[in-house]
Design an enzyme around this catalytic site. Structure first.
Site, PDB file in Angstrom:
ATOM      1  N   PHE A  40      -4.468  12.024  -6.996  1.00  0.00           N
ATOM      2  CA  PHE A  40      -3.958  12.063  -8.361  1.00  0.00           C
ATOM      3  C   PHE A  40      -3.378  10.706  -8.727  1.00  0.00           C
ATOM      4  O   PHE A  40      -3.175   9.832  -7.878  1.00  0.00           O
ATOM      5  CB  PHE A  40      -2.923  13.182  -8.568  1.00  0.00           C
ATOM      6  CG  PHE A  40      -1.705  13.104  -7.677  1.00  0.00           C
ATOM      7  CD1 PHE A  40      -0.559  12.428  -8.094  1.00  0.00           C
ATOM      8  CD2 PHE A  40      -1.688  13.724  -6.439  1.00  0.00           C
ATOM      9  CE1 PHE A  40       0.559  12.359  -7.284  1.00  0.00           C
ATOM     10  CE2 PHE A  40      -0.567  13.666  -5.620  1.00  0.00           C
ATOM     11  CZ  PHE A  40       0.565  12.980  -6.052  1.00  0.00           C
ATOM     12  N   LYS A  46       9.250   1.017 -16.692  1.00  0.00           N
ATOM     13  CA  LYS A  46      10.635   0.836 -16.279  1.00  0.00           C
ATOM     14  C   LYS A  46      11.581   1.107 -17.443  1.00  0.00           C
ATOM     15  O   LYS A  46      11.288   0.768 -18.592  1.00  0.00           O
ATOM     16  CB  LYS A  46      10.871  -0.610 -15.799  1.00  0.00           C
ATOM     17  CG  LYS A  46      10.733  -0.821 -14.302  1.00  0.00           C
ATOM     18  CD  LYS A  46      11.168  -2.227 -13.928  1.00  0.00           C
ATOM     19  CE  LYS A  46      11.014  -2.492 -12.438  1.00  0.00           C
ATOM     20  NZ  LYS A  46      11.849  -1.619 -11.623  1.00  0.00           N
ATOM     21  N   LYS A  54      17.285  -5.152 -12.337  1.00  0.00           N
ATOM     22  CA  LYS A  54      16.403  -6.034 -11.577  1.00  0.00           C
ATOM     23  C   LYS A  54      16.548  -7.482 -12.040  1.00  0.00           C
ATOM     24  O   LYS A  54      16.475  -8.417 -11.234  1.00  0.00           O
ATOM     25  CB  LYS A  54      14.952  -5.573 -11.708  1.00  0.00           C
ATOM     26  CG  LYS A  54      13.997  -6.346 -10.797  1.00  0.00           C
ATOM     27  CD  LYS A  54      12.640  -5.686 -10.714  1.00  0.00           C
ATOM     28  CE  LYS A  54      11.744  -6.408  -9.706  1.00  0.00           C
ATOM     29  NZ  LYS A  54      10.425  -5.755  -9.576  1.00  0.00           N
ATOM     30  N   ARG A  76       0.492   4.493 -10.089  1.00  0.00           N
ATOM     31  CA  ARG A  76       0.387   4.801  -8.656  1.00  0.00           C
ATOM     32  C   ARG A  76      -0.824   5.707  -8.422  1.00  0.00           C
ATOM     33  O   ARG A  76      -1.000   6.718  -9.102  1.00  0.00           O
ATOM     34  CB  ARG A  76       1.664   5.476  -8.179  1.00  0.00           C
ATOM     35  CG  ARG A  76       1.739   5.695  -6.662  1.00  0.00           C
ATOM     36  CD  ARG A  76       3.142   6.168  -6.284  1.00  0.00           C
ATOM     37  NE  ARG A  76       4.120   5.138  -6.577  1.00  0.00           N
ATOM     38  CZ  ARG A  76       5.406   5.390  -6.800  1.00  0.00           C
ATOM     39  NH1 ARG A  76       5.853   6.628  -6.791  1.00  0.00           N
ATOM     40  NH2 ARG A  76       6.240   4.395  -7.051  1.00  0.00           N
ATOM     41  N   ARG A 104      -1.046  -7.348  -2.375  1.00  0.00           N
ATOM     42  CA  ARG A 104      -0.061  -7.328  -1.299  1.00  0.00           C
ATOM     43  C   ARG A 104      -0.338  -6.115  -0.414  1.00  0.00           C
ATOM     44  O   ARG A 104      -0.122  -4.972  -0.830  1.00  0.00           O
ATOM     45  CB  ARG A 104       1.359  -7.258  -1.866  1.00  0.00           C
ATOM     46  CG  ARG A 104       1.717  -8.432  -2.767  1.00  0.00           C
ATOM     47  CD  ARG A 104       2.986  -8.184  -3.540  1.00  0.00           C
ATOM     48  NE  ARG A 104       3.227  -9.257  -4.511  1.00  0.00           N
ATOM     49  CZ  ARG A 104       4.064  -9.148  -5.544  1.00  0.00           C
ATOM     50  NH1 ARG A 104       4.723  -8.012  -5.735  1.00  0.00           N
ATOM     51  NH2 ARG A 104       4.233 -10.159  -6.372  1.00  0.00           N
ATOM     52  N   LYS A 111       6.626  -3.617   5.494  1.00  0.00           N
ATOM     53  CA  LYS A 111       7.923  -4.241   5.277  1.00  0.00           C
ATOM     54  C   LYS A 111       8.851  -3.904   6.446  1.00  0.00           C
ATOM     55  O   LYS A 111       8.639  -2.908   7.146  1.00  0.00           O
ATOM     56  CB  LYS A 111       8.528  -3.754   3.964  1.00  0.00           C
ATOM     57  CG  LYS A 111       7.820  -4.279   2.720  1.00  0.00           C
ATOM     58  CD  LYS A 111       8.571  -3.899   1.472  1.00  0.00           C
ATOM     59  CE  LYS A 111       7.939  -4.496   0.228  1.00  0.00           C
ATOM     60  NZ  LYS A 111       8.701  -4.201  -1.001  1.00  0.00           N
ATOM     61  N   HIS A 119      -0.261  -2.930  -2.936  1.00  0.00           N
ATOM     62  CA  HIS A 119       0.115  -3.298  -4.293  1.00  0.00           C
ATOM     63  C   HIS A 119      -0.884  -4.285  -4.876  1.00  0.00           C
ATOM     64  O   HIS A 119      -1.277  -5.249  -4.213  1.00  0.00           O
ATOM     65  CB  HIS A 119       1.503  -3.939  -4.311  1.00  0.00           C
ATOM     66  CG  HIS A 119       2.607  -2.989  -3.983  1.00  0.00           C
ATOM     67  ND1 HIS A 119       3.932  -3.261  -4.260  1.00  0.00           N
ATOM     68  CD2 HIS A 119       2.604  -1.767  -3.407  1.00  0.00           C
ATOM     69  CE1 HIS A 119       4.681  -2.261  -3.863  1.00  0.00           C
ATOM     70  NE2 HIS A 119       3.891  -1.337  -3.329  1.00  0.00           N
ATOM     71  N   GLU A 138       1.481  -3.326 -12.432  1.00  0.00           N
ATOM     72  CA  GLU A 138       1.328  -3.143 -10.989  1.00  0.00           C
ATOM     73  C   GLU A 138       0.610  -1.828 -10.704  1.00  0.00           C
ATOM     74  O   GLU A 138       0.917  -0.802 -11.313  1.00  0.00           O
ATOM     75  CB  GLU A 138       2.697  -3.133 -10.309  1.00  0.00           C
ATOM     76  CG  GLU A 138       2.626  -2.984  -8.793  1.00  0.00           C
ATOM     77  CD  GLU A 138       4.001  -2.994  -8.144  1.00  0.00           C
ATOM     78  OE1 GLU A 138       4.340  -3.989  -7.487  1.00  0.00           O
ATOM     79  OE2 GLU A 138       4.744  -2.004  -8.311  1.00  0.00           O
ATOM     80  N   GLU A 153      13.063   7.118   0.675  1.00  0.00           N
ATOM     81  CA  GLU A 153      13.703   5.810   0.830  1.00  0.00           C
ATOM     82  C   GLU A 153      14.268   5.334  -0.506  1.00  0.00           C
ATOM     83  O   GLU A 153      15.356   4.746  -0.571  1.00  0.00           O
ATOM     84  CB  GLU A 153      12.683   4.805   1.383  1.00  0.00           C
ATOM     85  CG  GLU A 153      13.292   3.489   1.866  1.00  0.00           C
ATOM     86  CD  GLU A 153      13.251   2.403   0.814  1.00  0.00           C
ATOM     87  OE1 GLU A 153      13.840   1.338   1.058  1.00  0.00           O
ATOM     88  OE2 GLU A 153      12.642   2.628  -0.253  1.00  0.00           O
TER      89      GLU A 153
END
Length: 218
Positions: A40, A46, A54, A76, A104, A111, A119, A138, A153
């Site tokens: 999906f 944002k 940010k 996403r 990325r 990480k 990404h 993104e 997280e």
């Protein structure tokens, strides 16, 4: 920023268009293979508060926000398998309706926190009354297991404001490895899972066709 609604409107349009296009891609791949690599698609813009936070954290000025903040618009893509992620990446590289600026790979190079995802930063155009506007967006591509970990997280990050206690940080790294182990094991039985999903899809189509014939005979 004098008018946040006006500033964010093109980003909202970009998210809406990208969701539509990627969902179309999902259906095309599903038709071709009975089950496609995309589970999906979700998207978001944002919030004003998140942007300001940010900007402060990354020392981004108001003049540079368009060039320096790459995830005001984000989409996403969720996949079942790690291999599916790279398949989607390969497909996106060939598209002409977006320009890939940067990739990325946080799967091959996770990480320190344990975070894994792929990404892609793109340059995308939206058509406005005032003309064509180019902006950055993104695209994140991850498995369901990676997404589950990242969601937890992210929530803990808000609680601890990015400064995890050592014990929590250690547990997060352990659970990240556990999530990736799940992805690895699922990949090892990838063919069996795909065959089972294919058989299920064929059976479902057969059942739908049988019910259609029964209705027409009544």
């Amino acid at each position: 920023m004098d008018n946040w609604e006006e500033f964010l409107a093109p980003y909202a349009q970009a998210v809406s268009e990208l969701e539509l296009k990627l969902n179309s891609l999902k259906h095309q791949l599903s038709y071709a293979n009975n089950h496609g690599p995309i589970e999906f698609v979700t998207g978001r813009v944002k919030t004003r508060e998140s942007i300001l936070e940010k900007m402060h954290r990354r020392h981004i000025t108001k003049e540079n926000i368009v060039t320096d903040m790459e995830d005001i618009a984000a989409v996403r893509i969720m996949c079942e398998f790690v291999d599916d992620i790279y398949q989607i990446v390969s497909i996106l590289r060939k598209r002409h309706d977006m320009e890939i600026i940067e990739e990325r790979d946080y799967i091959a190079h996770k990480k320190p926190s344990g975070y894994r995802s792929y990404h892609i930063i793109i340059r995308y155009s939206v058509e406005l009354v005032s003309g064509t506007k180019f902006l950055k967006a993104e695209i994140q591509i991850r498995t369901l297991a990676m997404n589950f970990w990242a969601t937890i997280e992210h929530s803990l990050n808000y609680k601890y404001k990015g400064e995890f206690p050592p014990e929590i940080a250690m547990r997060l790294r352990k659970t990240a490895e556990a999530a990736f182990l799940l992805d690895t094991e699922m990949s090892n039985i990838h063919d069996d899972i795909k065959e089972a999903e294919k058989l299920f899809a064929q059976r479902k189509r057969g059942q739908i066709e049988h019910e259609r014939v029964e209705r027409e005979e009544k």
